[in-house]
Enzyme design. Structure first.
Site, PDB file in Angstrom:
ATOM      1  CD  GLU A 113       0.463 -22.875 -18.726  1.00 16.70           C
ATOM      2  OE1 GLU A 113       0.655 -23.842 -19.489  1.00 16.70           O
ATOM      3  OE2 GLU A 113      -0.011 -21.788 -19.094  1.00 16.70           O
TER       4      GLU A 113
HETATM    5  C1  LIG Z   1      -7.269 -19.710 -12.097  1.00 18.00           C
HETATM    6  C2  LIG Z   1      -7.193 -20.918 -12.964  1.00 18.00           C
HETATM    7  C3  LIG Z   1      -7.094 -20.775 -14.338  1.00 18.00           C
HETATM    8  C4  LIG Z   1      -7.056 -21.906 -15.164  1.00 18.00           C
HETATM    9  N1  LIG Z   1      -7.055 -21.745 -16.538  1.00 18.00           N
HETATM   10  C5  LIG Z   1      -7.254 -22.838 -17.321  1.00 18.00           C
HETATM   11  C6  LIG Z   1      -7.487 -22.680 -18.734  1.00 18.00           C
HETATM   12  O1  LIG Z   1      -7.473 -21.580 -19.281  1.00 18.00           O
HETATM   13  N2  LIG Z   1      -7.756 -23.793 -19.464  1.00 18.00           N
HETATM   14  C7  LIG Z   1      -7.785 -25.044 -18.894  1.00 18.00           C
HETATM   15  O2  LIG Z   1      -8.028 -26.001 -19.629  1.00 18.00           O
HETATM   16  N3  LIG Z   1      -7.541 -25.227 -17.575  1.00 18.00           N
HETATM   17  C8  LIG Z   1      -7.285 -24.145 -16.775  1.00 18.00           C
HETATM   18  N4  LIG Z   1      -7.090 -24.315 -15.415  1.00 18.00           N
HETATM   19  C9  LIG Z   1      -7.122 -25.659 -14.849  1.00 18.00           C
HETATM   20  C10 LIG Z   1      -5.785 -26.123 -14.325  1.00 18.00           C
HETATM   21  O3  LIG Z   1      -4.920 -26.404 -15.380  1.00 18.00           O
HETATM   22  C11 LIG Z   1      -6.065 -27.321 -13.410  1.00 18.00           C
HETATM   23  O4  LIG Z   1      -6.647 -26.792 -12.231  1.00 18.00           O
HETATM   24  C12 LIG Z   1      -4.818 -28.112 -13.080  1.00 18.00           C
HETATM   25  O5  LIG Z   1      -4.361 -28.780 -14.225  1.00 18.00           O
HETATM   26  C13 LIG Z   1      -5.074 -29.160 -11.974  1.00 18.00           C
HETATM   27  O6  LIG Z   1      -6.218 -29.903 -12.215  1.00 18.00           O
HETATM   28  P1  LIG Z   1      -7.320 -30.057 -11.044  1.00 18.00           P
HETATM   29  O7  LIG Z   1      -7.651 -28.686 -10.569  1.00 18.00           O
HETATM   30  O8  LIG Z   1      -8.423 -30.871 -11.558  1.00 18.00           O
HETATM   31  O9  LIG Z   1      -6.573 -30.782  -9.890  1.00 18.00           O
HETATM   32  P2  LIG Z   1      -6.388 -32.382  -9.724  1.00 18.00           P
HETATM   33  O10 LIG Z   1      -5.889 -32.962 -10.991  1.00 18.00           O
HETATM   34  O11 LIG Z   1      -7.628 -32.943  -9.130  1.00 18.00           O
HETATM   35  O12 LIG Z   1      -5.226 -32.419  -8.660  1.00 18.00           O
HETATM   36  C14 LIG Z   1      -5.436 -32.296  -7.245  1.00 18.00           C
HETATM   37  C15 LIG Z   1      -4.110 -32.658  -6.546  1.00 18.00           C
HETATM   38  O13 LIG Z   1      -3.773 -34.020  -6.865  1.00 18.00           O
HETATM   39  C16 LIG Z   1      -2.476 -34.078  -7.425  1.00 18.00           C
HETATM   40  N5  LIG Z   1      -2.427 -35.125  -8.444  1.00 18.00           N
HETATM   41  C17 LIG Z   1      -3.286 -35.338  -9.453  1.00 18.00           C
HETATM   42  N6  LIG Z   1      -2.885 -36.362 -10.210  1.00 18.00           N
HETATM   43  C18 LIG Z   1      -1.758 -36.833  -9.676  1.00 18.00           C
HETATM   44  C19 LIG Z   1      -0.849 -37.879 -10.005  1.00 18.00           C
HETATM   45  N7  LIG Z   1      -0.996 -38.658 -11.068  1.00 18.00           N
HETATM   46  N8  LIG Z   1       0.219 -38.063  -9.212  1.00 18.00           N
HETATM   47  C20 LIG Z   1       0.437 -37.278  -8.146  1.00 18.00           C
HETATM   48  N9  LIG Z   1      -0.366 -36.276  -7.791  1.00 18.00           N
HETATM   49  C21 LIG Z   1      -1.453 -36.040  -8.540  1.00 18.00           C
HETATM   50  C22 LIG Z   1      -2.235 -32.692  -8.018  1.00 18.00           C
HETATM   51  O14 LIG Z   1      -0.849 -32.400  -8.159  1.00 18.00           O
HETATM   52  C23 LIG Z   1      -2.938 -31.796  -7.031  1.00 18.00           C
HETATM   53  O15 LIG Z   1      -2.086 -31.488  -5.957  1.00 18.00           O
HETATM   54  C24 LIG Z   1      -7.071 -23.188 -14.590  1.00 18.00           C
HETATM   55  C25 LIG Z   1      -7.133 -23.330 -13.199  1.00 18.00           C
HETATM   56  C26 LIG Z   1      -7.219 -22.220 -12.391  1.00 18.00           C
HETATM   57  C27 LIG Z   1      -7.344 -22.424 -10.904  1.00 18.00           C
END
Ligand SMILES: Cc1cc2nc3c(=O)[nH]c(=O)nc-3n(C[C@H](O)[C@H](O)[C@H](O)COP(=O)(O)OP(=O)(O)OC[C@H]3O[C@@H](n4cnc5c(N)ncnc54)[C@H](O)[C@@H]3O)c2cc1C
Length: 599
Positions: free
Chosen positions: A405
């Site tokens: 979220e």
């Molecule tokens: C169990 C699980 C269920 C999920 N369910 C869904 C679902 O149903 N549908 C769906 O669409 N997604 C889902 N997700 C995805 C989830 O919403 C994403 O994992 C989340 O939004 C973070 O994206 P990422 O994993 O690519 O991390 P990244 O975006 O790569 O982030 C990695 C780190 O970098 C930081 N970061 C990234 N951008 C910035 C910025 N601009 N400034 C500062 N810090 C930053 C983040 O805070 C984080 O600490 C799910 C994830 C999990 C693990």
């Protein structure tokens, strides 16, 4: 009543205007109890070993059966209009549902995806035909729903997704191609809300995609740290034909839909987090009362009472802000409906109005939950590390709440960015006007303080925390201007102060209102008053730390000295005994052998 999102930071709210969890109606409590009974009968009755061993890679039929059983009670149609087979609950009761279902462990995520991200895009943006076609099936769980936004290369930067939708030669279908990742309920979903770019568009569009359309392949269930009983898979689209009438809203509006749905999900996540916190606190207190070491229950040790007092305090404070916001959203929706807006649009816009508060609550709620499960595990000693108590499952399950979220970092940034937008762009929040009143507040701090009524001192602290935010955000903003977005460390500091202001004020208003309630139990009130003082004591520490960090990050010389002086003026030592306050809260929980307030 002030129904302007973010405006809490610029003025004071009358305690009579806030909703308290102590004011739930019989009907709302019945819904809560029904949800809890469902979790106890269908999940807890398995025994903690089996519940903890639930794994989507082998137990999908059972998980699907649970979803269908919950639908028989109406639980999958909470936010769906009655004409489409739902319950059409008000927003705050929906949050109470979120709190109650949290004791269903990973099933809370499964049903959350069905009732929230998987269906709300249709509830809020669907045409009457789309609603008629899909919502009755989702409410009855004949159709299982999921939400496909994230991609391997597009997480926090969701609008950078590469999934493409190309119009077919006959103009009747979009052909979807691309890969989605981390899709909750993906392993058994019939309906996928998919975000993709049409042709070479800059922004995403949203589509309702049925598995039956073909061209969809699923990856294996992900092996995860926690919520193992929740299905999470990759979804691959290979020329998946989506009828053009399944485009949601207009072309290019998908990103807006995604963000608005996430706003709703954020506050719901916070409600779930305090549901989980209350449950973990109760287990920890019960254990501490029965476990003896050195011939006494471990709950008699100050080190354990510290943890209990903290856990209860943080949970109670966050709860105050969650339902205050939920009720404001309901009132705002009613206001929009009065102005002639369609009911579901009104709800959506009402949540949008409180985007600042929703982002704060997502961060605060998930941080509190992680703190609580960690300390609850610690209080169990070695048994906390064992599967049989269920605490290790709670510890693992809770961790995801800081990631999905919108990560907590993104939500911290968002809370400040959204407030700034409302102040500078739409001029809905008068930050500049509030800033002009700061000299009066500083001057007041120099005068001897005399409390004339019950909550004067606490009100003054909350007012000063807000002033600290206005002071530093104003000064840093003036100096750094557009470079501020590149100084995320400072924005994070500001976000933390903003959150302390909102949670602290919500807690103060709750205790103030309870103190005026005739017949309210005075013993409970006395404990809650101490809890408020403890919260403010700690809050001041956090505000000082975040404030001095922020100032030292951008100011030097005389400017730095003046800013430090003013921050010190606003955050003087609060003369309380934190040990005694924490003990008073803990002792009450120990006496009740559970989380001691409204459960
Ligand atoms: C169990 C699980 C269920 C999920 N369910 C869904 C679902 O149903 N549908 C769906 O669409 N997604 C889902 N997700 C995805 C989830 O919403 C994403 O994992 C989340 O939004 C973070 O994206 P990422 O994993 O690519 O991390 P990244 O975006 O790569 O982030 C990695 C780190 O970098 C930081 N970061 C990234 N951008 C910035 C910025 N601009 N400034 C500062 N810090 C930053 C983040 O805070 C984080 O600490 C799910 C994830 C999990 C693990």
């Amino acid at each position: 009543m002030s129904l302007k999102g973010g405006s809490f930071i610029t003025g004071e709210t009358d305690f009579k205007e806030v909703f308290l969890p102590e004011e739930w109606t019989e009907e709302q409590l019945m819904i809560r109890d029904m949800v809890r009974d469902f979790c106890l009968q269908e999940i807890h009755s398995l025994g903690i070993d089996k519940a903890a061993a639930l794994d989507a890679s082998k137990d999908l039929p059972f998980i699907v059966e649970l979803l269908e059983k919950s639908a028989e009670l109406g639980l999958c149609g909470l936010s769906i209009d009655k004409e489409y087979g739902g319950m059409d609950l008000d927003f705050n009761t929906g949050l109470l549902f979120g709190e109650a279902i949290a004791i269903g462990f990973s099933f809370a995520t499964t049903i959350g995806a069905q009732t929230s991200i998987g269906s709300l895009p249709i509830v809020f943006y669907g045409t009457p035909e789309q609603k008629q076609k899909y919502l009755p099936g989702i409410a009855s769980a004949k159709l299982k729903a999921s939400y496909c936004l994230t991609e391997p290369g597009a997480g926090s930067d969701a609008n950078s997704g590469k999934t493409k939708a190309t119009l077919s030669a006959d103009g009747k279908h979009y052909l979807l191609n691309g890969q989605k990742m981390w899709i909750t309920n993906g392993g058994f979903a019939d309906v996928f809300i998919v975000f993709a770019k049409i042709e070479n568009d800059k922004d995403l569009s949203a589509f309702i995609v049925e598995k039956a359309f073909g061209g969809i392949q699923l990856g294996k269930e992900e092996k995860k740290l926690g919520i193992k009983g929740s299905s999470t898979v990759q979804v691959f689209f290979n020329n998946c034909p989506v009828p053009v009438e399944n485009l949601l809203a207009k072309r290019g509006e998908g990103f807006k839909i995604a963000l608005n749905i996430l706003n709703t999900g954020r506050i719901k996540l916070a409600a779930g987090a305090i549901g989980g916190s209350k449950f973990a606190i109760s287990r920890a207190v019960e254990y501490a009362n029965q476990r003896e070491q050195f011939n006494v229950p471990i709950s008699s040790f100050g080190a354990m009472r510290y943890k209990i007092g903290e856990m209860v305090m943080r949970t109670f404070a966050t709860e105050s802000a969650i339902y205050r916001t939920g009720s404001n959203i309901d009132h705002k929706q009613a206001e929009f409906v009065k102005q002639g807006m369609d009911k579901s649009q009104a709800k959506l816009q009402a949540v949008r109005e409180f985007a600042v508060e929703c982002a704060i609550l997502k961060v605060y709620g998930s941080d509190v939950l992680d703190y609580v499960v960690d300390e609850a595990l610690q209080m169990h000693g070695g048994m906390g590390y064992a599967v049989e108590t269920g605490i290790e499952m709670g510890y693992r399950d809770a961790r995801i709440t800081r990631i999905y979220e919108g990560t907590n970092e993104i939500n911290r940034l968002l809370s400040v960015a959204e407030l700034t937008r409302r102040a500078l762009k739409t001029k809905e929040v008068d930050l500049i006007g509030a800033g002009k009143k700061l000299p009066g507040i500083f001057f007041n701090q120099l005068l001897p303080f005399k409390s004339t009524s019950g909550f004067d001192e606490e009100r003054r602290i909350v007012r000063n925390v807000k002033a600290a935010f206005l002071l530093i955000s104003g000064a840093a903003g003036n100096k750094l201007r557009e470079k501020m977005v590149d100084e995320q460390e400072i924005v994070m500091n500001l976000a933390d102060i903003l959150a302390e202001a909102y949670i602290g004020e919500s807690l103060l208003l709750r205790v103030q209102k309870l103190s005026e309630k005739s017949g309210y139990n005075r013993e409970v009130l006395a404990v809650q008053r101490k809890l408020l003082q403890l919260f403010l004591h700690e809050s001041l520490d956090k505000v000082r730390k975040a404030g001095f960090d922020a100032i030292a990050s951008y100011a030097t010389g005389v400017e730095k000295s003046v800013m430090n002086y003013l921050l010190k003026l606003l955050t003087p030592q609060y003369k309380v005994n934190p040990k005694e306050l924490r003990r008073a809260v803990a002792d009450y929980a120990i006496k009740k052998n559970a989380y001691p307030f409204i459960g």
